[in-house]
Design an enzyme around this catalytic site. Structure first.
Site, PDB file in Angstrom:
ATOM      1  N   GLU A 145      25.015   1.229  20.057  1.00  0.00           N
ATOM      2  CA  GLU A 145      25.255  -0.119  19.534  1.00  0.00           C
ATOM      3  C   GLU A 145      26.766  -0.320  19.539  1.00  0.00           C
ATOM      4  OE1 GLU A 145      26.179  -3.204  17.708  1.00  0.00           O
ATOM      5  OE2 GLU A 145      25.723  -2.154  15.848  1.00  0.00           O
ATOM      6  N   CYS A 194      30.267  -5.964  13.668  1.00  0.00           N
ATOM      7  CA  CYS A 194      30.002  -6.316  15.066  1.00  0.00           C
ATOM      8  C   CYS A 194      29.248  -7.644  15.145  1.00  0.00           C
ATOM      9  CB  CYS A 194      29.241  -5.197  15.770  1.00  0.00           C
ATOM     10  SG  CYS A 194      27.917  -4.519  14.792  1.00  0.00           S
TER      11      CYS A 194
END
Length: 514
Positions: A285, A319
Protein backbone atom coordinates in the site's frame (compact mmCIF):
# COMPACT_ATOMS: atom_id res chain seq x y z
CA UNK A 1 -19.44 -15.30 18.40
CA UNK A 2 -20.59 -11.68 18.84
CA UNK A 3 -21.20 -10.14 15.38
CA UNK A 4 -18.50 -7.69 14.25
CA UNK A 5 -19.17 -4.04 15.03
CA UNK A 6 -16.47 -1.41 14.79
CA UNK A 7 -14.94 0.05 17.94
CA UNK A 8 -16.70 3.34 18.81
CA UNK A 9 -14.77 6.62 18.79
CA UNK A 10 -14.36 8.53 22.06
CA UNK A 11 -16.17 11.82 22.61
CA UNK A 12 -13.63 14.06 24.35
CA UNK A 13 -16.20 16.76 25.08
CA UNK A 14 -17.34 14.39 27.86
CA UNK A 15 -15.28 15.26 30.96
CA UNK A 16 -14.89 11.61 32.00
CA UNK A 17 -13.36 10.71 28.61
CA UNK A 18 -11.08 13.73 28.68
CA UNK A 19 -9.80 12.67 32.11
CA UNK A 20 -9.28 9.09 30.85
CA UNK A 21 -6.88 10.30 28.15
CA UNK A 22 -5.14 12.65 30.57
CA UNK A 23 -4.60 9.62 32.84
CA UNK A 24 -3.28 7.75 29.77
CA UNK A 25 -0.78 10.55 29.20
CA UNK A 26 0.38 10.28 32.82
CA UNK A 27 0.87 6.51 32.37
CA UNK A 28 2.95 7.09 29.22
CA UNK A 29 4.95 9.94 30.75
CA UNK A 30 5.99 7.56 33.55
CA UNK A 31 7.76 5.30 31.04
CA UNK A 32 9.15 7.89 28.60
CA UNK A 33 12.80 7.41 27.72
CA UNK A 34 12.92 3.68 28.50
CA UNK A 35 14.97 1.18 26.51
CA UNK A 36 13.23 -1.52 24.46
CA UNK A 37 14.97 -4.73 23.34
CA UNK A 38 14.52 -6.69 20.13
CA UNK A 39 12.30 -9.74 20.63
CA UNK A 40 13.39 -12.81 18.66
CA UNK A 41 11.87 -16.17 19.58
CA UNK A 42 10.79 -14.67 22.90
CA UNK A 43 14.38 -13.70 23.72
CA UNK A 44 15.03 -10.05 24.67
CA UNK A 45 18.13 -8.82 22.85
CA UNK A 46 19.77 -5.47 23.67
CA UNK A 47 22.07 -3.88 21.10
CA UNK A 48 24.47 -0.98 21.54
CA UNK A 49 23.11 0.72 18.44
CA UNK A 50 19.74 2.33 19.23
CA UNK A 51 16.90 3.98 17.34
CA UNK A 52 15.84 7.01 19.40
CA UNK A 53 12.17 7.94 19.18
CA UNK A 54 11.39 11.62 19.81
CA UNK A 55 8.11 13.47 20.33
CA UNK A 56 7.73 15.44 17.05
CA UNK A 57 5.78 18.14 18.91
CA UNK A 58 8.55 18.59 21.48
CA UNK A 59 11.93 17.56 20.10
CA UNK A 60 13.59 17.49 23.52
CA UNK A 61 11.31 14.72 24.77
CA UNK A 62 12.62 11.18 24.17
CA UNK A 63 9.76 8.68 23.91
CA UNK A 64 12.06 5.66 24.01
CA UNK A 65 15.29 4.05 22.84
CA UNK A 66 14.87 0.90 20.80
CA UNK A 67 17.54 -1.70 20.10
CA UNK A 68 18.44 -1.84 16.43
CA UNK A 69 18.71 -5.07 14.45
CA UNK A 70 21.56 -5.69 12.02
CA UNK A 71 21.81 -8.36 9.29
CA UNK A 72 23.11 -10.97 11.73
CA UNK A 73 20.11 -10.49 14.03
CA UNK A 74 17.74 -10.36 11.06
CA UNK A 75 19.13 -13.74 9.98
CA UNK A 76 18.64 -15.11 13.49
CA UNK A 77 15.03 -13.87 13.45
CA UNK A 78 14.47 -15.49 10.04
CA UNK A 79 15.76 -18.85 11.26
CA UNK A 80 13.54 -18.68 14.37
CA UNK A 81 10.45 -17.69 12.33
CA UNK A 82 11.15 -20.37 9.72
CA UNK A 83 11.44 -23.05 12.41
CA UNK A 84 8.39 -21.81 14.36
CA UNK A 85 6.28 -21.88 11.18
CA UNK A 86 6.45 -25.71 11.22
CA UNK A 87 4.35 -25.82 14.40
CA UNK A 88 2.35 -22.56 14.15
CA UNK A 89 0.87 -23.49 10.75
CA UNK A 90 -0.75 -26.53 12.39
CA UNK A 91 -2.35 -24.61 15.27
CA UNK A 92 -6.11 -24.55 14.81
CA UNK A 93 -7.52 -21.36 13.24
CA UNK A 94 -9.92 -21.06 16.22
CA UNK A 95 -6.96 -20.83 18.62
CA UNK A 96 -5.17 -18.28 16.44
CA UNK A 97 -8.38 -16.20 16.27
CA UNK A 98 -8.86 -16.43 20.04
CA UNK A 99 -5.41 -14.87 20.54
CA UNK A 100 -6.52 -11.91 18.43
CA UNK A 101 -9.76 -11.53 20.41
CA UNK A 102 -7.82 -11.59 23.68
CA UNK A 103 -5.32 -9.03 22.35
CA UNK A 104 -8.22 -6.78 21.27
CA UNK A 105 -9.66 -7.00 24.80
CA UNK A 106 -6.29 -6.09 26.35
CA UNK A 107 -5.90 -3.07 24.06
CA UNK A 108 -9.51 -2.02 24.73
CA UNK A 109 -8.72 -1.93 28.46
CA UNK A 110 -5.59 0.13 27.77
CA UNK A 111 -7.15 2.15 24.94
CA UNK A 112 -6.36 5.60 26.35
CA UNK A 113 -2.79 4.62 27.19
CA UNK A 114 -2.17 3.54 23.57
CA UNK A 115 -3.82 6.72 22.27
CA UNK A 116 -1.65 8.78 24.65
CA UNK A 117 1.44 6.99 23.32
CA UNK A 118 0.39 7.97 19.77
CA UNK A 119 -0.06 11.58 20.93
CA UNK A 120 3.54 11.51 22.19
CA UNK A 121 5.29 9.37 19.58
CA UNK A 122 3.43 10.40 16.40
CA UNK A 123 2.24 13.88 17.48
CA UNK A 124 -1.37 12.86 16.86
CA UNK A 125 -4.27 15.06 17.99
CA UNK A 126 -6.51 13.27 20.48
CA UNK A 127 -9.30 12.31 18.07
CA UNK A 128 -6.80 11.02 15.48
CA UNK A 129 -4.94 8.98 18.13
CA UNK A 130 -8.23 7.57 19.42
CA UNK A 131 -9.26 6.57 15.87
CA UNK A 132 -5.85 4.90 15.31
CA UNK A 133 -6.25 2.79 18.48
CA UNK A 134 -9.88 1.95 17.63
CA UNK A 135 -8.78 0.80 14.17
CA UNK A 136 -6.10 -1.47 15.67
CA UNK A 137 -8.81 -3.10 17.83
CA UNK A 138 -11.06 -3.36 14.75
CA UNK A 139 -8.39 -5.17 12.73
CA UNK A 140 -7.93 -7.78 15.48
CA UNK A 141 -11.66 -8.32 15.89
CA UNK A 142 -12.42 -8.36 12.16
CA UNK A 143 -9.55 -10.60 11.03
CA UNK A 144 -10.25 -13.05 13.87
CA UNK A 145 -13.84 -13.42 12.61
CA UNK A 146 -12.71 -13.60 8.97
CA UNK A 147 -10.34 -16.47 9.81
CA UNK A 148 -13.20 -18.39 11.44
CA UNK A 149 -15.21 -17.92 8.23
CA UNK A 150 -12.31 -19.17 6.06
CA UNK A 151 -11.19 -22.13 8.16
CA UNK A 152 -13.42 -24.64 6.32
CA UNK A 153 -12.18 -23.43 2.94
CA UNK A 154 -14.68 -22.90 0.10
CA UNK A 155 -17.26 -25.29 -1.28
CA UNK A 156 -16.41 -27.05 -4.54
CA UNK A 157 -18.42 -29.70 -6.37
CA UNK A 158 -17.94 -33.44 -5.94
CA UNK A 159 -19.15 -36.18 -8.31
CA UNK A 160 -20.53 -39.59 -7.31
CA UNK A 161 -17.66 -41.67 -5.94
CA UNK A 162 -15.33 -38.74 -5.19
CA UNK A 163 -14.94 -36.11 -2.47
CA UNK A 164 -13.27 -32.79 -3.28
CA UNK A 165 -12.06 -30.10 -0.91
CA UNK A 166 -10.68 -26.60 -1.39
CA UNK A 167 -8.74 -25.44 1.68
CA UNK A 168 -6.55 -22.47 2.52
CA UNK A 169 -3.09 -23.08 3.98
CA UNK A 170 -0.55 -20.54 5.28
CA UNK A 171 2.37 -19.31 3.16
CA UNK A 172 5.38 -19.21 5.51
CA UNK A 173 7.51 -16.39 6.93
CA UNK A 174 6.20 -12.89 6.26
CA UNK A 175 8.19 -9.67 6.50
CA UNK A 176 5.88 -6.90 7.71
CA UNK A 177 7.22 -3.37 7.19
CA UNK A 178 4.83 -0.87 8.74
CA UNK A 179 4.48 2.94 8.48
CA UNK A 180 4.65 5.72 11.06
CA UNK A 181 1.44 7.54 10.15
CA UNK A 182 -0.93 4.85 11.45
CA UNK A 183 1.73 3.63 13.83
CA UNK A 184 -0.64 1.32 15.72
CA UNK A 185 -3.51 0.50 13.35
CA UNK A 186 -1.61 -0.42 10.18
CA UNK A 187 1.31 -1.96 12.08
CA UNK A 188 -1.03 -4.18 14.14
CA UNK A 189 -3.43 -4.86 11.26
CA UNK A 190 -0.76 -6.07 8.83
CA UNK A 191 0.91 -8.17 11.55
CA UNK A 192 -2.23 -9.90 12.88
CA UNK A 193 -3.56 -10.64 9.37
CA UNK A 194 -0.35 -12.58 8.73
CA UNK A 195 -0.41 -14.30 12.14
CA UNK A 196 -4.06 -15.38 12.23
CA UNK A 197 -3.68 -17.05 8.83
CA UNK A 198 -0.93 -19.30 10.25
CA UNK A 199 2.21 -17.48 9.13
CA UNK A 200 5.13 -16.35 11.26
CA UNK A 201 6.18 -12.70 11.17
CA UNK A 202 9.28 -10.52 11.21
CA UNK A 203 7.97 -7.08 12.20
CA UNK A 204 10.07 -4.09 11.15
CA UNK A 205 8.19 -0.97 12.29
CA UNK A 206 8.92 2.56 11.11
CA UNK A 207 12.01 4.02 12.77
CA UNK A 208 10.11 7.15 13.91
CA UNK A 209 7.43 5.16 15.81
CA UNK A 210 8.99 1.93 17.14
CA UNK A 211 7.79 2.20 20.77
CA UNK A 212 4.10 1.67 20.04
CA UNK A 213 5.14 -1.45 18.07
CA UNK A 214 7.15 -2.72 21.06
CA UNK A 215 4.08 -2.25 23.28
CA UNK A 216 1.91 -4.11 20.75
CA UNK A 217 4.32 -7.07 20.73
CA UNK A 218 4.04 -7.18 24.55
CA UNK A 219 0.23 -7.28 24.20
CA UNK A 220 0.45 -10.22 21.78
CA UNK A 221 2.68 -12.09 24.23
CA UNK A 222 0.19 -11.43 27.04
CA UNK A 223 -2.62 -12.67 24.79
CA UNK A 224 -0.83 -16.04 24.55
CA UNK A 225 0.97 -15.87 21.20
CA UNK A 226 3.73 -18.52 21.26
CA UNK A 227 7.37 -17.43 21.14
CA UNK A 228 8.88 -17.06 17.69
CA UNK A 229 5.59 -16.40 15.89
CA UNK A 230 5.98 -12.60 16.04
CA UNK A 231 9.54 -11.28 16.09
CA UNK A 232 10.23 -7.59 16.72
CA UNK A 233 13.22 -6.38 14.70
CA UNK A 234 13.37 -2.60 14.15
CA UNK A 235 16.28 -1.58 11.97
CA UNK A 236 17.41 0.34 8.94
CA UNK A 237 15.52 -0.20 5.67
CA UNK A 238 18.76 -0.38 3.68
CA UNK A 239 20.47 -2.84 6.02
CA UNK A 240 17.67 -5.01 7.44
CA UNK A 241 14.74 -4.28 5.10
CA UNK A 242 16.59 -5.08 1.86
CA UNK A 243 18.24 -8.14 3.40
CA UNK A 244 14.87 -9.64 4.38
CA UNK A 245 13.09 -8.68 1.15
CA UNK A 246 15.85 -10.50 -0.77
CA UNK A 247 16.02 -13.48 1.62
CA UNK A 248 15.27 -16.87 -0.03
CA UNK A 249 13.18 -17.96 3.01
CA UNK A 250 10.94 -14.88 2.90
CA UNK A 251 7.60 -16.11 1.55
CA UNK A 252 5.74 -12.80 1.45
CA UNK A 253 6.23 -9.10 2.12
CA UNK A 254 3.58 -6.77 3.50
CA UNK A 255 4.61 -3.13 3.12
CA UNK A 256 2.91 0.22 3.71
CA UNK A 257 4.81 3.38 2.82
CA UNK A 258 6.00 5.56 -0.01
CA UNK A 259 5.73 4.87 -3.73
CA UNK A 260 9.50 5.13 -4.11
CA UNK A 261 10.25 2.44 -1.50
CA UNK A 262 7.25 0.28 -2.46
CA UNK A 263 8.10 0.03 -6.16
CA UNK A 264 11.75 -0.73 -5.36
CA UNK A 265 10.65 -3.45 -2.94
CA UNK A 266 8.25 -4.91 -5.50
CA UNK A 267 11.08 -5.10 -8.03
CA UNK A 268 13.52 -6.72 -5.57
CA UNK A 269 10.92 -9.26 -4.43
CA UNK A 270 10.37 -10.38 -8.04
CA UNK A 271 13.95 -11.69 -8.27
CA UNK A 272 14.36 -15.38 -7.47
CA UNK A 273 17.42 -15.66 -5.25
CA UNK A 274 19.65 -18.70 -4.80
CA UNK A 275 17.94 -21.35 -2.67
CA UNK A 276 14.46 -19.82 -3.19
CA UNK A 277 11.75 -22.30 -4.20
CA UNK A 278 8.75 -19.95 -4.64
CA UNK A 279 7.68 -16.66 -6.11
CA UNK A 280 7.30 -14.19 -3.26
CA UNK A 281 3.93 -12.65 -2.69
CA UNK A 282 3.89 -8.88 -2.22
CA UNK A 283 1.16 -6.86 -0.52
CA UNK A 284 1.86 -3.17 -0.98
CA UNK A 285 0.00 0.00 0.00
CA UNK A 286 1.73 3.15 -1.24
CA UNK A 287 0.80 6.78 -1.68
CA UNK A 288 -2.05 8.85 -2.98
CA UNK A 289 -2.82 12.20 -4.57
CA UNK A 290 -6.43 12.31 -3.52
CA UNK A 291 -9.05 14.62 -4.93
CA UNK A 292 -12.35 16.01 -3.71
CA UNK A 293 -14.57 17.05 -6.62
CA UNK A 294 -17.20 19.71 -5.89
CA UNK A 295 -20.14 19.85 -8.30
CA UNK A 296 -22.10 23.06 -8.90
CA UNK A 297 -25.17 21.28 -7.52
CA UNK A 298 -23.74 20.59 -4.08
CA UNK A 299 -23.93 21.52 -0.42
CA UNK A 300 -21.08 24.04 -0.49
CA UNK A 301 -20.65 24.19 3.30
CA UNK A 302 -20.29 20.39 3.35
CA UNK A 303 -17.80 20.69 0.48
CA UNK A 304 -15.60 23.24 2.29
CA UNK A 305 -15.74 21.32 5.60
CA UNK A 306 -14.87 18.04 3.80
CA UNK A 307 -11.89 19.60 2.01
CA UNK A 308 -10.46 21.19 5.18
CA UNK A 309 -10.93 18.16 7.46
CA UNK A 310 -9.62 15.71 4.84
CA UNK A 311 -6.65 17.93 3.96
CA UNK A 312 -5.52 18.86 7.47
CA UNK A 313 -6.54 15.97 9.74
CA UNK A 314 -3.26 14.63 11.23
CA UNK A 315 -1.45 17.42 9.33
CA UNK A 316 -2.26 15.82 5.96
CA UNK A 317 0.00 12.86 6.79
CA UNK A 318 -2.37 10.23 5.44
CA UNK A 319 -2.14 8.48 2.11
CA UNK A 320 -5.90 9.18 1.89
CA UNK A 321 -5.63 12.93 2.67
CA UNK A 322 -7.27 15.43 0.34
CA UNK A 323 -4.37 17.19 -1.34
CA UNK A 324 -6.36 18.45 -4.33
CA UNK A 325 -9.82 19.94 -4.73
CA UNK A 326 -11.38 20.31 -8.16
CA UNK A 327 -14.30 22.72 -8.00
CA UNK A 328 -16.68 23.62 -10.80
CA UNK A 329 -16.08 27.22 -11.86
CA UNK A 330 -19.72 28.21 -11.09
CA UNK A 331 -19.11 27.74 -7.32
CA UNK A 332 -15.28 27.95 -7.16
CA UNK A 333 -15.02 31.37 -5.47
CA UNK A 334 -17.63 30.53 -2.83
CA UNK A 335 -15.96 27.23 -1.94
CA UNK A 336 -12.46 28.76 -1.93
CA UNK A 337 -13.51 31.64 0.35
CA UNK A 338 -15.08 29.22 2.84
CA UNK A 339 -12.05 26.88 2.74
CA UNK A 340 -9.80 29.86 3.57
CA UNK A 341 -12.08 30.90 6.48
CA UNK A 342 -12.21 27.39 7.94
CA UNK A 343 -8.44 26.86 7.51
CA UNK A 344 -7.64 30.08 9.37
CA UNK A 345 -9.80 28.92 12.30
CA UNK A 346 -7.77 25.72 12.85
CA UNK A 347 -5.63 25.44 15.98
CA UNK A 348 -2.02 24.28 15.65
CA UNK A 349 0.31 23.17 18.43
CA UNK A 350 1.61 20.32 20.57
CA UNK A 351 -1.35 17.97 20.99
CA UNK A 352 -1.58 18.19 24.77
CA UNK A 353 -5.31 19.00 24.84
CA UNK A 354 -8.35 17.85 22.83
CA UNK A 355 -8.94 21.37 21.46
CA UNK A 356 -5.78 21.24 19.32
CA UNK A 357 -6.89 20.29 15.81
CA UNK A 358 -3.48 19.95 14.17
CA UNK A 359 -0.15 18.84 15.58
CA UNK A 360 3.36 18.62 14.13
CA UNK A 361 4.63 16.76 11.09
CA UNK A 362 6.67 13.68 11.92
CA UNK A 363 10.33 14.80 11.67
CA UNK A 364 12.88 17.21 10.24
CA UNK A 365 13.02 15.46 6.85
CA UNK A 366 9.23 15.71 6.47
CA UNK A 367 9.30 19.36 7.60
CA UNK A 368 11.98 20.25 5.04
CA UNK A 369 10.23 18.41 2.21
CA UNK A 370 6.83 20.02 2.88
CA UNK A 371 8.35 23.51 3.20
CA UNK A 372 10.13 23.01 -0.15
CA UNK A 373 6.77 22.13 -1.74
CA UNK A 374 5.28 25.31 -0.27
CA UNK A 375 8.02 27.26 -2.10
CA UNK A 376 7.13 25.42 -5.33
CA UNK A 377 3.46 26.26 -4.70
CA UNK A 378 4.26 29.98 -4.48
CA UNK A 379 5.65 29.77 -8.02
CA UNK A 380 2.79 27.66 -9.37
CA UNK A 381 -0.32 29.15 -7.74
CA UNK A 382 -1.72 31.71 -5.32
CA UNK A 383 -0.98 31.21 -1.61
CA UNK A 384 -4.23 32.08 0.21
CA UNK A 385 -3.67 30.58 3.69
CA UNK A 386 -0.74 29.34 5.79
CA UNK A 387 2.62 28.80 4.15
CA UNK A 388 4.73 29.20 7.31
CA UNK A 389 6.65 26.66 9.34
CA UNK A 390 8.56 26.62 12.63
CA UNK A 391 10.81 23.73 13.64
CA UNK A 392 12.45 25.30 16.71
CA UNK A 393 10.49 23.30 19.34
CA UNK A 394 8.59 20.79 17.20
CA UNK A 395 7.93 20.35 13.50
CA UNK A 396 4.98 22.70 13.00
CA UNK A 397 3.64 23.85 9.63
CA UNK A 398 0.54 26.01 9.31
CA UNK A 399 -2.32 24.50 7.28
CA UNK A 400 -1.67 25.78 3.77
CA UNK A 401 -4.02 26.45 0.84
CA UNK A 402 -3.02 27.25 -2.73
CA UNK A 403 -5.59 28.44 -5.29
CA UNK A 404 -5.73 28.62 -9.08
CA UNK A 405 -3.29 25.79 -9.76
CA UNK A 406 -2.77 24.17 -13.13
CA UNK A 407 -3.98 20.52 -12.93
CA UNK A 408 -0.58 19.41 -14.28
CA UNK A 409 1.48 21.47 -11.81
CA UNK A 410 3.83 19.67 -9.43
CA UNK A 411 1.67 20.65 -6.46
CA UNK A 412 -1.30 18.91 -8.09
CA UNK A 413 0.66 15.83 -9.18
CA UNK A 414 3.22 14.90 -6.51
CA UNK A 415 2.49 13.46 -3.09
CA UNK A 416 3.47 16.05 -0.46
CA UNK A 417 2.30 14.18 2.67
CA UNK A 418 1.72 17.32 4.70
CA UNK A 419 -0.81 20.06 5.45
CA UNK A 420 -0.99 21.49 1.93
CA UNK A 421 -4.05 21.49 -0.34
CA UNK A 422 -4.33 22.85 -3.87
CA UNK A 423 -7.51 24.05 -5.58
CA UNK A 424 -8.23 24.19 -9.29
CA UNK A 425 -11.39 24.92 -11.26
CA UNK A 426 -13.16 22.82 -13.88
CA UNK A 427 -15.56 24.03 -16.60
CA UNK A 428 -17.97 21.12 -16.11
CA UNK A 429 -18.35 17.82 -14.27
CA UNK A 430 -16.77 15.73 -17.06
CA UNK A 431 -13.65 17.88 -16.94
CA UNK A 432 -13.58 17.65 -13.13
CA UNK A 433 -13.48 13.83 -13.29
CA UNK A 434 -10.83 14.00 -16.02
CA UNK A 435 -8.64 16.18 -13.75
CA UNK A 436 -9.32 13.91 -10.76
CA UNK A 437 -8.00 10.95 -12.76
CA UNK A 438 -4.89 12.70 -14.14
CA UNK A 439 -2.36 11.44 -11.55
CA UNK A 440 -0.42 8.19 -11.35
CA UNK A 441 -2.22 7.33 -8.10
CA UNK A 442 -5.70 5.94 -7.47
CA UNK A 443 -6.28 5.63 -3.75
CA UNK A 444 -9.21 7.72 -2.45
CA UNK A 445 -11.49 10.41 -3.75
CA UNK A 446 -14.74 12.14 -2.89
CA UNK A 447 -17.52 13.81 -4.82
CA UNK A 448 -19.79 16.42 -3.27
CA UNK A 449 -22.92 16.57 -5.42
CA UNK A 450 -26.72 16.53 -5.33
CA UNK A 451 -26.90 15.47 -8.97
CA UNK A 452 -27.64 11.71 -9.08
CA UNK A 453 -26.51 11.31 -12.72
CA UNK A 454 -23.15 12.93 -11.94
CA UNK A 455 -22.78 10.72 -8.87
CA UNK A 456 -23.33 7.61 -10.98
CA UNK A 457 -20.90 8.89 -13.63
CA UNK A 458 -18.27 9.29 -10.88
CA UNK A 459 -19.03 5.81 -9.53
CA UNK A 460 -18.12 4.40 -12.95
CA UNK A 461 -15.37 6.78 -14.09
CA UNK A 462 -13.55 8.18 -11.03
CA UNK A 463 -10.70 5.63 -10.89
CA UNK A 464 -9.86 5.14 -7.21
CA UNK A 465 -10.02 2.20 -4.80
CA UNK A 466 -12.11 4.11 -2.22
CA UNK A 467 -14.65 6.63 -3.49
CA UNK A 468 -16.91 8.58 -1.13
CA UNK A 469 -20.00 10.65 -1.87
CA UNK A 470 -20.99 13.73 0.14
CA UNK A 471 -18.28 13.27 2.80
CA UNK A 472 -14.51 13.66 3.09
CA UNK A 473 -12.01 11.27 1.49
CA UNK A 474 -10.34 10.02 4.72
CA UNK A 475 -11.54 7.73 7.51
CA UNK A 476 -12.20 4.25 6.09
CA UNK A 477 -13.54 1.90 8.77
CA UNK A 478 -12.49 -1.76 8.99
CA UNK A 479 -15.22 -4.06 7.68
CA UNK A 480 -17.25 -1.09 6.40
CA UNK A 481 -15.01 0.52 3.77
CA UNK A 482 -12.24 -1.97 2.84
CA UNK A 483 -9.20 0.15 2.02
CA UNK A 484 -6.69 0.02 -0.83
CA UNK A 485 -5.93 1.76 -4.10
CA UNK A 486 -5.30 1.38 -7.81
CA UNK A 487 -2.34 2.18 -10.05
CA UNK A 488 0.70 3.54 -8.14
CA UNK A 489 -1.24 3.48 -4.86
CA UNK A 490 -0.44 -0.22 -4.50
CA UNK A 491 -1.78 -3.72 -5.06
CA UNK A 492 -5.36 -2.76 -4.07
CA UNK A 493 -5.10 -5.26 -1.25
CA UNK A 494 -8.21 -3.90 0.55
CA UNK A 495 -7.21 -3.96 4.21
CA UNK A 496 -10.18 -4.56 6.50
CA UNK A 497 -12.07 -6.32 3.71
CA UNK A 498 -13.30 -9.84 2.91
CA UNK A 499 -10.44 -10.68 0.49
CA UNK A 500 -7.53 -9.50 2.63
CA UNK A 501 -6.71 -12.65 4.60
CA UNK A 502 -6.58 -14.84 1.48
CA UNK A 503 -3.57 -12.79 0.31
CA UNK A 504 -1.65 -14.42 3.19
CA UNK A 505 -2.64 -17.98 2.25
CA UNK A 506 -2.60 -20.34 -0.71
CA UNK A 507 -5.44 -22.58 -1.85
CA UNK A 508 -4.99 -26.35 -1.94
CA UNK A 509 -7.34 -28.73 -3.73
CA UNK A 510 -7.60 -32.32 -2.48
CA UNK A 511 -9.61 -34.98 -4.27
CA UNK A 512 -10.41 -38.39 -2.80
CA UNK A 513 -11.89 -41.33 -4.71
CA UNK A 514 -14.45 -43.02 -2.47
Amino acid sequence: MIPYKHEPFTDFTVEENKKALQDGLKTVEAYLGQDYPLIIGGERIETEDKIVSYNPGNKNEVVGRVSKADQQLAEKAMQVADETFKTWRKVKPEIRADILFRAAAIVRRRKHEFSALLVKEAGKPWNEADADTAEAIDFMEYYGREMLALKEGKKVESRPGEYNRYDYIPLGVGVVISPWNFAFAIMAGTAVAALVTGNTVLLKPASTTPVVAAKFVEVMEEAGLPEGVLNYIPGSGKEVGDYLVDHPRTRFISFTGSREVGTRMYERAAKVNEGQTWLKRVIVEMGGKDTIVVDKEADLELAAQSIVKSAFGFSGQKCSACSRAVVLEDVYDQVLDRVIELTKELSLGETVAPEIFMGPVIDQAAFDKIMSYIEIGKEEGRLVAGGEGDSSQGFFIKPTVFADLDPKSRLMQEEIFGPVVGLTKAKNFDEAIEIANNTEYGLTGAVITNNRMNQEKAREDFHVGNLYFNRGCTGAIVGYQPFGGFDMSGTDSKAGGPDYLTLHMQAKTTSEML
